[in-house]
Design an enzyme around this catalytic site. Structure first.
Site: not given
Ligand code: PEP
Length: 250
Positions: A170, A96, A94, A164, A209, A230-231, A9-11
């Site tokens: 994050g 966010e 999600h 999640e 994470s 994500g990151g 997920n590149w956001k």
């Molecule tokens: C996400 O945004 O779906 C996510 C899991 O982010 P991160 O891996 O950065 O915690």
């Protein structure tokens, strides 16, 4: 056995140049990967990502879609448009989106219906906040979000669930493999109560994470079928190592 899925997920990150570079580093023409692998860039980068992934085993998805099929909905993108472009996946609900855009369980359910109707494969996200976990409400919240989205829908076998925990997204904090496994087993049991869902074949991903250093331990758990990343998905080397760690699935 359920084939693992690792989805990036590149956001709201990237430029055309960085998308090109990242995909050139992630993909290898004709390569077979040990898992289904997908990336979800911002809408404006989807077409470019689709072109760069052609002939590779990496597929492409969007980070959201409209709950409406078509019409006067300024700024929205429909599931059908995404499918028409060549997308296979769409992330829905999600945290966010829930937190910053006020998405309710009902809206996530409507988006899920639109995505399934169009023929996309939805990845439906759910998870509790730190306060909810500390109050002992984690299972209640996840069950409410799961049932709120899935109950009464047709075509549920296409759905992927992503657990999640909001406190792990994050933040660098990860649920321990045991904590994650407990919730995944709970989700799978709940799927058994939802008409049309198939807990044996539906994939339940972990997100929060995930990185190369913790992926194998998470994937070693029997109910963790991959990750929504994500990151770490913005670093090709980390992402590829996470994909490789799916080899730890038993
Ligand atoms: C996400 O945004 O779906 C996510 C899991 O982010 P991160 O891996 O950065 O915690």
């Amino acid at each position: 056995m359920r084939r693992p899925l690792v989805m990036g997920n590149w956001k709201m990150h990237g430029t055309r140049a960085s998308v090109r570079q990242l995909l050139q580093e992630i993909t290898r023409a004709g390569e077979q990967m040990p898992a289904d692998v997908a990336v979800c860039p911002a809408y404006v980068h989807l077409q470019q990502a689709l072109q760069l992934c052609e002939g590779t085993s990496v597929s492409v998805g969007a980070q959201d879609c409209s709950h409406m099929a078509a019409g006067a909905f300024t700024g929205e993108v429909s599931a059908e448009m995404l499918l028409d472009l060549g997308c296979r996946w769409v992330i829905l609900g999600h945290s966010e989106r829930r937190q910053y855009h006020g998405e309710s369980d009902d809206l996530v359910a409507a988006k899920l219906a639109a995505a399934l109707q169009a023929g996309l494969q939805p990845v439906v996200c759910m998870g509790e906040t730190r306060e909810e976990r500390e109050a002992g409400e984690a299972e209640y919240i996840v069950s409410r979000q799961l049932r709120g989205a899935l109950q009464g829908q047709a075509g549920l076998k296409q759905v992927v669930v992503a657990y999640e925990p909001v406190w792990a997204i994050g933040t660098g904090l990860t649920a321990s493999p045991e904590e994650a496994q407990d919730m995944h087993a709970f989700i799978r049991a709940q799927l058994g109560d939802i008409a049309g869902a198939d807990p044996g074949t539906m994939r339940v991903l972990y997100g929060g994470s995930v990185k190369a250093a913790n992926a194998a331990e998470l994937f070693g758990q029997p109910d963790i079928d991959g990750a929504l990343v994500g990151g770490a998905s913005l670093d090709a080397n980390e992402f590829r190592q996470i994909v490789d760690a799916t080899g730890a699935r038993r």
